[in-house]
Design an enzyme around this catalytic site. Sequence first.
Site, PDB file in Angstrom:
ATOM      1  N   GLY A  64      16.932  -9.259 -45.108  1.00  0.00           N
ATOM      2  CA  GLY A  64      15.664  -8.862 -45.707  1.00  0.00           C
ATOM      3  C   GLY A  64      14.485  -9.075 -44.782  1.00  0.00           C
ATOM      4  O   GLY A  64      13.562  -8.254 -44.723  1.00  0.00           O
ATOM      5  N   CYS A  65      14.518 -10.156 -44.031  1.00  0.00           N
ATOM      6  CA  CYS A  65      13.411 -10.464 -43.127  1.00  0.00           C
ATOM      7  C   CYS A  65      13.345  -9.461 -41.978  1.00  0.00           C
ATOM      8  O   CYS A  65      12.267  -9.059 -41.550  1.00  0.00           O
ATOM      9  CB  CYS A  65      13.536 -11.892 -42.602  1.00  0.00           C
ATOM     10  SG  CYS A  65      13.410 -13.119 -43.933  1.00  0.00           S
ATOM     11  N   THR A  66      14.508  -9.046 -41.493  1.00  0.00           N
ATOM     12  CA  THR A  66      14.543  -8.046 -40.432  1.00  0.00           C
ATOM     13  C   THR A  66      14.052  -6.700 -40.960  1.00  0.00           C
ATOM     14  O   THR A  66      13.250  -6.024 -40.302  1.00  0.00           O
ATOM     15  CB  THR A  66      15.966  -7.930 -39.847  1.00  0.00           C
ATOM     16  OG1 THR A  66      16.337  -9.206 -39.305  1.00  0.00           O
ATOM     17  CG2 THR A  66      16.038  -6.868 -38.766  1.00  0.00           C
ATOM     18  N   ALA A  69      10.230  -6.923 -41.322  1.00  0.00           N
ATOM     19  CA  ALA A  69       9.564  -6.921 -40.019  1.00  0.00           C
ATOM     20  C   ALA A  69       9.609  -5.540 -39.376  1.00  0.00           C
ATOM     21  O   ALA A  69       8.614  -5.066 -38.814  1.00  0.00           O
ATOM     22  CB  ALA A  69      10.193  -7.964 -39.101  1.00  0.00           C
TER      23      ALA A  69
END
Length: 186
Positions: A64-66, A69
């Site tokens: 999710g963070c990738t 970003a």
Amino acid sequence: MKTLFAFIIAFATFNISFAQELKVGDKAPAFSAKSDDGSTWKAKDYLGKKFIVVYFYPAAMTGGCTAQACAYRDMQNEISSADAVVVGVSGDNVEGLKLFKKANNLNFPLLSDEQGEVAKKFGVPIRDGGTITKEIEGQNFDLTRGVTTSRWTFIIDKNGNIVYKNTEVDVSKDTKQILEFIKNNS
């Protein structure tokens, strides 16, 4: 009696951690942190000049963070055209952020908040950190974070006020929502 005492301590801690939670309309806290390039990023350098999008994310190089970003990366021209800057904040150390930025060709600053000091100023919940091992260009790296933050997004206006807050961020919609908000409130 021990159980009652533990409950009281836990309840008191719970209240303290949320007592500082920022609301829309509040003055944004002054903050700075080490950036992925090793420099110190300071919010005051942008106040009065740009909208500042501050997004907190749990851990570099996770799914999710990738995705979040990369969405900010892909919308960077539109965000910049809307007179805004983006900064991502996590508990990852600077070395991990450098790898995350390089692996995903990110084009905005990532801030290391290993002790959760910036997150606490915004009232963002934090949990214990950790280490994950990721393969990047055929080599394994340990990415370590001091704390794990919840995924929250804020927008600070040019007057230094919180004008947007999302505590239930959907990574597939976050960038479009902030961009639409800024365009409608410029």
